[in-house]
Design an enzyme around this catalytic site. Structure first.
Site, PDB file in Angstrom:
ATOM      1  N   ARG A  58      66.182  54.772 -52.750  1.00 45.44           N
ATOM      2  CA  ARG A  58      64.718  54.655 -52.803  1.00 45.44           C
ATOM      3  C   ARG A  58      64.156  55.040 -54.166  1.00 45.44           C
ATOM      4  O   ARG A  58      63.065  54.590 -54.535  1.00 45.44           O
ATOM      5  CB  ARG A  58      64.087  55.441 -51.665  1.00 45.44           C
ATOM      6  CG  ARG A  58      64.391  54.801 -50.300  1.00 45.44           C
ATOM      7  CD  ARG A  58      63.847  55.594 -49.148  1.00 45.44           C
ATOM      8  NE  ARG A  58      64.427  56.907 -49.056  1.00 45.44           N
ATOM      9  CZ  ARG A  58      65.341  57.283 -48.161  1.00 45.44           C
ATOM     10  NH1 ARG A  58      65.774  56.424 -47.275  1.00 45.44           N
ATOM     11  NH2 ARG A  58      65.812  58.507 -48.152  1.00 45.44           N
ATOM     12  N   GLU A  95      71.540  68.072 -46.584  1.00 43.35           N
ATOM     13  CA  GLU A  95      71.093  68.796 -45.395  1.00 43.35           C
ATOM     14  C   GLU A  95      72.134  68.690 -44.284  1.00 43.35           C
ATOM     15  O   GLU A  95      72.253  69.564 -43.449  1.00 43.35           O
ATOM     16  CB  GLU A  95      69.771  68.213 -44.892  1.00 43.35           C
ATOM     17  CG  GLU A  95      68.596  68.508 -45.800  1.00 43.35           C
ATOM     18  CD  GLU A  95      67.364  67.757 -45.367  1.00 43.35           C
ATOM     19  OE1 GLU A  95      66.746  68.185 -44.377  1.00 43.35           O
ATOM     20  OE2 GLU A  95      67.048  66.747 -46.014  1.00 43.35           O
TER      21      GLU A  95
END
Length: 171
Positions: A58, A95
């Site tokens: 992105r 994460e």
């Protein structure tokens, strides 16, 4: 413009308990997309970068038009095995596990001022790994710029106090 209204919350993705901030509606909205690119470009110009480094994937969507508006080049940082020439690699914490990022060894020059750009700053692992690779090339990080920042995850703390961190939207 209320950019948060163009960000969709997806609960329990990619794991239960996580709220995914989906930029797809923002990308679909011509006025929102133009506003976002213009706002990021305006914020970025103050750091006088020599090039924009966009993080897969992105970061590419926002990085290329911003580089074009700033009149500088664009350098992709990719996931492992996607770049054809010699690379610098770095493993980093996600994460949800670990990742490996790469940049071409000859992508940047000694002393280049680099703007690192991505859609989201969460824990900061990806952006910090990118900053470390940029510095491996002899270039310097002028700033890190994001569309969204998840404040509770304190990703900006991964950077030293000399590295400006800018985000348009905070949650």
């Amino acid at each position: 413009m209320d950019l948060k209204s163009l960000i969709r919350d997806i609960p329990d993705f990619p794991e239960p308990g996580i709220i995914f901030r989906d930029i797809t509606p923002l990308l679909r909205d011509p006025q929102g997309l133009r506003y976002t690119i213009d706002a990021l470009t305006e914020q970025s110009a103050a750091f006088t970068p020599d090039c924009v480094v966009g993080i897969e994937s992105r970061g590419f969507m926002f990085g290329v038009p911003i580089a074009q508006q700033l009149g500088v080049g664009f350098i992709p940082v990719r996931k492992s095995g996607k770049l054809p020439a010699e690379v610098h690699s770095i493993e980093y914490e996600l994460e949800y596990g670990k990742g490996l990022l790469e940049i071409h060894k000859d992508a940047l020059c000694q002393g280049d001022r680099v703007l690192i750009l991505d859609d989201l700053l969460a824990t900061g692992g990806t952006a910090k790994a990118t900053a470390d690779m940029v510095e491996k090339t002899g270039a310097q990080v002028a700033a890190c710029v994001f569309v969204i920042e998840l404040l509770a995850l304190e990703g900006r703390k991964k950077f030293n106090h000399h590295t400006p961190v800018v985000s348009l939207i905070q949650y």
